[in-house]
Write an enzyme that holds these catalytic residues in place. Structure first.
Site, mmCIF file in Angstrom:
data_model
loop_
_atom_site.group_PDB
_atom_site.id
_atom_site.type_symbol
_atom_site.label_atom_id
_atom_site.label_comp_id
_atom_site.label_asym_id
_atom_site.label_seq_id
_atom_site.Cartn_x
_atom_site.Cartn_y
_atom_site.Cartn_z
ATOM 1 C CD GLU A 185 -2.769 1.106 2.504
ATOM 2 O OE1 GLU A 185 -3.816 1.751 2.479
ATOM 3 O OE2 GLU A 185 -2.403 0.446 3.492
ATOM 4 C CG ASP A 186 1.471 2.854 3.263
ATOM 5 O OD1 ASP A 186 0.528 3.303 2.589
ATOM 6 O OD2 ASP A 186 1.363 2.518 4.455
#
Length: 715
Positions: free
Chosen positions: A84-85
């Site tokens: 996600e990051d």
């Protein structure tokens, strides 16, 4: 990848590895490699507190290591935010650590919030995705719970609004999930941290009151502990005796649920007795009851009938010295491990404890039910609400006629039980037998009852059922079936309406070339013919206009010539009254079978049925294209609303006499209201249910015969 110098490893990684010391050397090396890859991926990222971001996933892995989870779970925990990051992809993780770890990381990853209208819908959809991933591998939820636990431990860096939102979500969803999976240690800490963040003042006050309990109460506790230990030793029962204090959150919820003050919540203290075997547990229970009198109706046997999450224990409440009730739990070492860790305990055993009562298999069954439910729900928010309902910790345990045990939420009804057995049983339920006695479906069930569902093939779900079911599965199944019935009714009625319109043009749907029908559907973006027919029934398309376009010559295109008005068909569409999804009966005239009726086509509502003598019909004559010729079928079904204006002598008992006469005529009374009233005469409006015009006439006749009645007329 070259080995990392131990001196370069930070303390927070060493602490996590210390907790994971039960792993083999190659497994620990794989966890260390996950940290180096995760640290490189998160390089430059920091948390709100200013610490490097990688400290968070490593701490999550540390929480899981305390639960003795396997190496793959720890690796996935360290990498759980990378997809996600960071630029790290699922493919990279799969290449380095295998598909299982990559699937775990992907399951925990939240969805991109940009796809949704608001934060609430994003969270609900993310939750739905997580549950689907859980159905494939339960370790997804273990990582998510550990992630939430560390976030709650470090919540101080967030602003007050975020703190309150995260704490509420934790108390409403994540703590109940931990409880549902039997993970009491994590559940208790999530509840305590959530309570402290949401209501800091209340938490502080309760914590202080628990700490400063009267000396008398604490002396009593020491005395009880000594007496129990002595009696158990005399009976030669090896045991561990642990005194316990209820948490501020459990005391707060009890005070709120039972409307009690802190002083009135007596069973703040308790004991846990851990023994070797199940036989020892029952033996020890006899010893405990011989030492102190048990409180009546407070004994629960969760060993014979385990909770839905696999929890097993004997619970009793003793009447201790100084009049204080004391809760005692008795269980084996294995039961204690499962009570503390729930499904996480599964990975501590080499054999996996895959019996039918294991926390692991029960969790799988629960999640399978959730997955079945999510396929039927329309939206993520609706699904999340249904899951919240199923996460209520209070349950009732019920027996099927074959002796199977089913657990349902508190206040569950016989209809909830029917849907718990099978969706088809719920859809066709008409009544139930509870402990051999015939009862209606809305009857609430109590612990230990034997329930048998009576079904009929002709029975179908009713909208009123939604008012009394409490389980998420029942609510979802009823809604889905009602939508299906309404859609089928709409398709059938739309077919009849279009046929009538085509008949007026000397053709029929069968005679219209298939390619012309297909071209019309494509032009108006209908996936199939059923969708068009349903739209006609719901009043969103006029059947006469559709008929014109379908019946014109193949070469003619829309807009090339002006459409001629379609003559109204003289053939009437016959209705049974069961088409409640697409036909409504006007409140202004309340038609019943036997009345002369007409239909008015209304956008979004479908057909609204009026009596021919309704005063509003004159207005509808101005739009003849919306008129639909309808009549009653030979077979009508259901009850129909009617209203009577009744003048009575205003004296005691008059209203009761009228109500009794209506009931004697086998009609239900929905509502009664006074229209006028003085010292001598009262004018009442009775809203009643009748089968047809003849039934209504019978009701009027019975009421007219009463001496107190001066006049009756249908409204």
């Amino acid at each position: 990848m070259p080995p990392i110098d131990d001196a370069a490893v930070p303390d927070y990684v060493r602490e996590m590895e210390q907790a994971a010391s039960y792993l083999t050397a190659p497994q620990l090396a794989m966890v260390r490699r996950a940290w180096t890859i995760g640290a490189a991926a998160h390089a430059g990222q920091t948390r709100k507190s200013g610490e490097p971001y990688i400290t968070h996933p490593v701490a999550v892995a540390g929480v899981l290591a305390e639960q003795k989870l396997d190496a793959e779970t720890l690796v996935a925990a360290i990498l759980h935010d990378t997809i996600e990051d960071t630029p790290l992809t699922r493919a990279c993780i799969a290449a380095e650590f295998g598909d299982t770890v990559a699937d775990l990381v992907d399951g925990v990853t939240k969805l991109d919030k940009l796809h949704f209208r608001d934060r609430q819908e994003a969270a609900a959809e993310s939750f739905r995705k997580m549950l689907l991933a859980m159905s494939r591998d339960l370790r997804v939820i273990l990582i998510k719970l550990a992630d939430r636990l560390h976030n709650m431990r470090t919540l101080g860096a967030k602003n007050p609004e975020s703190r309150a939102r995260i704490a509420r979500e934790t108390l409403e969803i994540y703590a109940p999930i931990a409880q549902r999976l039997g993970m009491n240690l994590i559940k208790a800490e999530l509840q305590d941290l959530g309570f402290r963040a949401l209501y800091p003042w209340r938490h502080t006050v309760l914590e202080k009151r628990i700490r400063t309990q009267p000396v008398v109460r604490r002396e009593a506790l020491v005395q009880i502990e000594a007496n129990l230990a002595q009696r158990l030793a005399k009976e030669k029962l090896p045991h561990r005796l642990i005194s316990r204090v209820k948490s501020p959150w459990s005391i707060y919820t009890k005070m709120r649920a039972e409307h009690k003050s802190f002083a009135q919540v007596m069973d703040v203290f308790g004991f846990r007795i851990v023994l070797r075997t199940v036989a020892d547990c029952y033996h020890a229970l006899g010893v405990v009851h011989a030492t102190y009198k048990p409180l009546d109706a407070r004994f629960r046997d969760f060993i014979a009938i385990p909770k839905a999450n696999g929890y097993q224990s004997l619970h009793t409440v003793l009447f201790g010295p100084y009049g204080s009730p004391v809760e005692v739990q008795l269980r084996t070492e294995e039961m204690d491990l499962i009570a503390e860790r729930g499904i996480a305990a599964h990975w501590s055993y080499k054999d996996g404890s895959e019996g039918p009562n294991s926390a692991q298999s029960r969790a799988h069954n629960w999640i399978s039910g959730l997955v079945e439910t999510q396929h039927a729900t329309g939206s993520s928010l609706e699904f999340l609400e249904n899951v919240k309902v199923d996460l209520f910790p209070d349950e009732v345990y019920l027996f099927s006629p074959k002796g199977d045990i089913l657990s349902l939420p508190r206040n569950a009804t016989a209809l909830d039980f029917a849907y718990a057995v099978h969706t088809d049983v719920g859809n066709q339920a008409v009544a139930a037998r509870v402990d051999g006695k015939l009862v209606p479906l809305r009857t609430r069930l109590a612990n230990g009852q034997r329930v048998e569902i009576i079904t009929a093939r002709s029975s179908m779900p009713k909208p009123q059922w939604l008012e009394f079911v409490v389980s998420g599965k029942a609510r979802t199944s009823i809604r889905q079936q009602l939508k299906h019935i309404e859609h089928e009714d709409a398709v059938q009625l739309g077919h009849r309406m279009l046929d009538r319109a085509l008949e007026a043009l000397d053709t029929s749907l069968e005679r219209v070339p298939a390619e012309r029908v297909e071209a019309y559907l494509q032009e108006h973006r209908y996936p199939r013919l059923e969708a068009l027919l349903a739209d006609i029934a719901l009043g969103n398309r006029m059947p006469s206009q559709v008929a014109l376009q379908l019946s014109r010559e193949a070469g003619a295109r829309g807009g090339q010539r002006r459409a001629e008005p379609v003559p109204l068909s003289k053939d009437r569409i016959l209705i049974t009254g069961a088409e409640r999804g697409v036909i409504t009966f006007a409140n202004c005239c309340l038609p019943v079978p036997g009345d002369e009726i007409m239909g008015y086509h209304t956008a979004g509502k479908g057909l609204v049925v009026h009596r021919m003598d309704c005063p509003n019909v004159a207005d509808y004559r101005k739009s003849p294209e919306r008129w639909v010729a309808i009549g009653w079928d030979r077979k009508v079904s259901g009850d129909f609303s009617a209203a009577l204006r009744i003048e009575v002598d205003n004296r005691p008992g008059a209203l009761a006499s009228v109500a009794a006469a209506i009931a004697e005529a086998e009609s239900n009374i929905d509502r009664v209201e006074y229209l006028e009233r003085d010292t001598h005469i009262a004018v009442l409006r009775f809203s009643i249910e009748v089968g047809d015009r003849r039934h209504l006439a019978n009701v009027i006749r019975k009421v007219r015969r009463l001496g107190v009645v001066m006049g009756v007329q249908r409204i």
